[in-house]
Design a protein around this motif. Structure first.
Motif, short mmCIF file in Angstrom:
data_model
loop_
_atom_site.label_atom_id
_atom_site.label_comp_id
_atom_site.label_asym_id
_atom_site.label_seq_id
_atom_site.Cartn_x
_atom_site.Cartn_y
_atom_site.Cartn_z
N ALA A 126 0.83 -1.20 0.00
CA ALA A 126 0.00 0.00 0.00
C ALA A 126 0.87 1.25 0.00
CB ALA A 126 -0.93 0.00 1.21
N PHE A 127 1.98 1.21 0.74
CA PHE A 127 2.91 2.34 0.77
C PHE A 127 3.52 2.57 -0.61
CE2 PHE A 127 7.30 3.83 1.16
CZ PHE A 127 7.07 5.07 1.71
N ARG A 128 3.90 1.50 -1.30
CA ARG A 128 4.48 1.63 -2.65
C ARG A 128 3.46 2.22 -3.62
NH1 ARG A 128 6.66 -3.47 -1.44
NH2 ARG A 128 5.14 -4.47 -2.81
N LEU A 129 2.21 1.78 -3.50
CA LEU A 129 1.16 2.34 -4.36
C LEU A 129 0.95 3.82 -4.06
CD1 LEU A 129 -1.35 -0.62 -4.23
CD2 LEU A 129 -0.09 0.16 -6.24
N ARG A 130 0.94 4.18 -2.80
CA ARG A 130 0.78 5.59 -2.40
C ARG A 130 1.93 6.42 -2.94
NH1 ARG A 130 -1.92 9.67 -2.27
NH2 ARG A 130 -3.58 8.24 -1.74
N ARG A 131 3.14 5.89 -2.87
CA ARG A 131 4.31 6.62 -3.38
C ARG A 131 4.18 6.84 -4.88
NH1 ARG A 131 9.58 3.85 -1.90
NH2 ARG A 131 8.93 2.49 -3.58
#
Length: 77
Positions: free
Chosen positions: A37-42
């Motif tokens: 989810a963090f990678r997608l947000r980034r």
């Protein structure tokens, strides 16, 4: 290529980038893994300025020769 043609190209690119941002947001909400989810947000955060710039340039190129149009300060010398 004329400025109106460039404007249409910028508008198409902005629509494509926005579509991808929407897809990534859906994936982010459905993601159970916090790291994924963090990678997608980034990635969303990286695409957002590109989307904004494409929209701004579409407006600038569409109205470049209009006397009443106030150009964006970011793109003037």
């Amino acid at each position: 290529m004329t400025l109106l043609e460039m404007s249409a190209a910028y508008r198409d690119n902005a629509a494509a980038i926005h579509g991808r941002i929407v897809e990534l947001r859906v994936q982010e909400r459905a993601q159970a893994d916090p790291e994924a989810a963090f990678r997608l947000r980034r990635r969303i955060d990286e695409l957002t300025p590109l989307w904004r710039e494409a929209r701004e340039l579409a407006a600038l190129t569409a109205h470049y020769y209009d006397r009443s149009y106030h150009k964006h300060e970011k793109y003037t010398l």
